[in-house]
Write an enzyme that holds these catalytic residues in place. Structure first.
Site, short mmCIF file in Angstrom:
data_model
loop_
_atom_site.label_atom_id
_atom_site.label_comp_id
_atom_site.label_asym_id
_atom_site.label_seq_id
_atom_site.Cartn_x
_atom_site.Cartn_y
_atom_site.Cartn_z
N ARG A 122 1.02 -1.20 0.08
CA ARG A 122 -0.09 -0.06 -0.30
C ARG A 122 0.95 1.36 -0.11
NH1 ARG A 122 -5.53 -1.34 1.26
NH2 ARG A 122 -5.40 -3.33 1.99
N ARG A 194 -20.83 -5.34 3.35
CA ARG A 194 -19.48 -5.30 4.16
C ARG A 194 -19.91 -3.44 5.10
NH1 ARG A 194 -14.77 -6.19 0.20
NH2 ARG A 194 -14.46 -8.26 -0.24
N ARG A 205 -11.45 7.22 2.77
CA ARG A 205 -10.26 5.87 2.23
C ARG A 205 -10.23 5.96 1.00
NH1 ARG A 205 -13.34 0.28 2.11
NH2 ARG A 205 -11.41 -0.38 1.71
#
Length: 245
Positions: A122, A194, A205
């Site tokens: 990431r 989710r 995000r």
């Protein structure tokens, strides 16, 4: 006392054509070139949709770091215990633990011809640690697929997403609905949303993703292939196959 012998699978209940097809697939896998791939893309970019095709076409194992971490904690492996200790303390699991999990997983027989890594690295520090681990084996990442989608489209995609928890199969209320509303096509088990699949969480995000991941794309340089992932699934699949051919 000696350990019990492992039970063998009963193949008599499996259709003959399915057995032959699987044998053919395994024979073809023996001649497949090794590939070590990284998938990069924001939430809802379609990485999870394309991963099974990438895995099956290239005879690779699929490594999702979140799933690996949860399994290690549940199985109480040494790395899992270290991860749980960090999680219980409210700390992030260290990059070294995650890279250790990847190192362990890639030793398994199903990863013999390589892997497709989803959700890691990431950031550049993680990419460097992954490179160092692979370099110790004389290996490296072969290709990075960067799934690009405009943020506005991602919001619509993610807020309608449905997931089968046991398998990870994903559907969408609008773009790719299950055959029967609310249940998995193969098992008939219920699908879930989710808790993070909402517009507010997604926008946060996405901001984090763009800030952290753009340098990772630069880090991998010429190994990166940009996939226009706002296209229909089959068009995206054709781009992926072309990139990996």
């Amino acid at each position: 006392m000696s350990a019990a012998a492992p039970q063998s699978a009963d193949l008599s209940e499996i259709p003959t054509d399915a057995l032959i097809k699987e044998m053919q697939r395994r024979l073809e896998c023996l001649n497949k070139p090794e590939k070590r791939l990284v998938l990069i893309g924001p939430p809802g970019s379609g990485k999870g949709t394309q991963s099974p095709m990438i895995k099956n076409d290239n005879c690779l194992c699929h490594l999702a770091t979140g799933d690996m971490l949860r399994a290690a904690v549940a199985n109480k492996t040494p790395l899992g215990l270290e991860a749980k200790k960090a999680m219980d303390a409210g700390a992030l699991v260290s990059d070294d633990i995650v890279v250790g999990l990847i190192a362990e997983a890639t030793k398994k027989p199903e990863c013999r011809t390589g892997f497709v890594l989803d959700g890691f690295p990431r950031n550049v520090t993680q990419a460097e640690k992954l490179n160092d681990m692979l370099a110790q084996r004389g290996q490296s990442i072969d290709k990075v697929l960067n799934f690009t989608v405009p943020d506005a489209i991602l919001v619509e995609r993610v807020t309608g997403r449905l997931v089968h928890p046991a398998s990870g199969r994903s559907y969408h209320e609008k773009f790719s609905p299950p055959k029967v509303a609310g249940v998995d096509d193969l098992t008939g088990e219920p699908l879930v949303k989710r808790k993070d699949d909402n517009a507010e969480t997604l926008k946060r995000r996405l901001a984090e993703f763009h800030a952290q991941t753009a340098p990772v794309v630069s880090f991998y340089g010429e190994k990166v292939v940009h996939i226009k992932a706002d296209k229909p699934q089959e068009t995206v699949a054709e781009q992926v196959r072309s990139a990996l051919s």
